[in-house]
Design a protein around this motif. Structure first.
Motif, PDB file in Angstrom:
ATOM      1  N   LEU A 125       9.571  26.639  -4.838  1.00 40.44           N
ATOM      2  CA  LEU A 125       8.338  26.133  -5.432  1.00 40.44           C
ATOM      3  C   LEU A 125       8.485  24.654  -5.779  1.00 40.44           C
ATOM      4  O   LEU A 125       7.605  23.843  -5.497  1.00 40.44           O
ATOM      5  CB  LEU A 125       7.987  26.933  -6.688  1.00 40.44           C
TER       6      LEU A 125
ATOM      7  N   LEU B 142       5.528  28.684 -16.231  1.00 41.11           N
ATOM      8  CA  LEU B 142       4.842  28.425 -14.962  1.00 41.11           C
ATOM      9  C   LEU B 142       3.343  28.632 -15.096  1.00 41.11           C
ATOM     10  O   LEU B 142       2.549  27.868 -14.542  1.00 41.11           O
ATOM     11  CB  LEU B 142       5.395  29.313 -13.850  1.00 41.11           C
TER      12      LEU B 142
ATOM     13  N   VAL C 246      -4.552  24.949  -7.254  1.00 36.92           N
ATOM     14  CA  VAL C 246      -3.882  25.799  -8.246  1.00 36.92           C
ATOM     15  C   VAL C 246      -4.918  26.229  -9.275  1.00 36.92           C
ATOM     16  O   VAL C 246      -5.485  25.392  -9.979  1.00 36.92           O
ATOM     17  CB  VAL C 246      -2.720  25.054  -8.940  1.00 36.92           C
TER      18      VAL C 246
ATOM     19  N   MET D 131       0.466  25.920 -14.458  1.00 34.48           N
ATOM     20  CA  MET D 131      -0.682  26.158 -13.584  1.00 34.48           C
ATOM     21  C   MET D 131      -1.993  25.816 -14.283  1.00 34.48           C
ATOM     22  O   MET D 131      -2.892  25.222 -13.678  1.00 34.48           O
ATOM     23  CB  MET D 131      -0.721  27.619 -13.135  1.00 34.48           C
TER      24      MET D 131
ATOM     25  N   THR E 167      -2.269  36.278 -11.539  1.00 40.69           N
ATOM     26  CA  THR E 167      -1.354  35.389 -12.258  1.00 40.69           C
ATOM     27  C   THR E 167      -1.085  35.917 -13.658  1.00 40.69           C
ATOM     28  O   THR E 167       0.068  36.113 -14.061  1.00 40.69           O
ATOM     29  CB  THR E 167      -1.949  33.965 -12.350  1.00 40.69           C
TER      30      THR E 167
ATOM     31  N   TYR F 254       2.678  29.901  -6.531  1.00 40.90           N
ATOM     32  CA  TYR F 254       3.041  30.180  -7.916  1.00 40.90           C
ATOM     33  C   TYR F 254       3.090  31.686  -8.175  1.00 40.90           C
ATOM     34  O   TYR F 254       4.010  32.179  -8.819  1.00 40.90           O
ATOM     35  CB  TYR F 254       2.045  29.539  -8.878  1.00 40.90           C
TER      36      TYR F 254
END
Length: 181
Positions: free
Chosen positions: A56, A89, A137, A93, A143, A67
């Motif tokens: 990544l 992370l 993103v 994002m 997510t 991601y």
């Protein structure tokens, strides 16, 4: 649920996105596949999540699917600190999404439109959208669910509270935007 490198985090899969030219380049596409393979074996291989995270970081402009693949690897790895890494992370994002959204809004303002839904233009009805900054993103339900899954492996109260907090954040986002993705 088993993760597949060509599984999507929306209605489309990675191969469909590649065919439509939605990936920035073949390097991004190949990296997404590598991360997907690492995510599949991260519960058996402690280094897989670390390798996915390294991949990544090598990408110039990672995308949501990239991601999400790393988040899945972290959630399945059960490595110490992996839930916190997944949370970081997700936070990254959210910041990237807001920055990209801001850049896109600025572009529309320079074109004489207030947003993508504004059909009025200044002097030119044929504004070239080729230079429109892309939003690559955007945290989605996958997510948030994956980060909640990472927190669910913790045995302490704080992990449960963090997972619950994410659920409330996701509910609030839905109430604000109506966006189910």
């Amino acid at each position: 649920e088993e993760y597949h490198p060509t599984s999507s985090y929306s209605e489309d899969n990675d191969e469909d996105q590649q065919q439509r030219g939605e990936y920035q380049d073949s390097v991004t596409y190949e990296t997404n596949l590598q991360i997907g393979r690492l995510a599949m074996k991260s519960s058996r291989d402690a280094t897989a999540a670390v390798k996915a995270h390294e991949l990544l970081r090598r990408l110039e402009n990672p995308e949501t699917v990239t991601y999400n693949g790393v988040l899945k690897a972290l959630a399945k790895s059960n490595l110490p600190g992996s839930a916190l890494q997944a949370q970081e992370l997700l936070d990254e994002m959210e910041v990237l999404y807001e920055e990209q959204k801001h850049e896109q809004n600025l572009w529309y303002q320079r074109q004489g439109r207030s947003s993508s839904s504004d059909t009025t233009t200044s002097d030119d009805d044929d504004i070239d959208d080729a230079n429109l900054p892309r939003i690559t993103v955007k945290p989605n339900v996958r997510t948030y669910s994956t980060v909640m899954d990472a927190w669910s492996h913790g045995k302490d109260r704080e992990s449960a509270e963090r997972a619950e907090s994410l659920l409330y954040r996701l509910e609030d986002l839905y109430k604000q935007t109506g966006d189910e993705s």
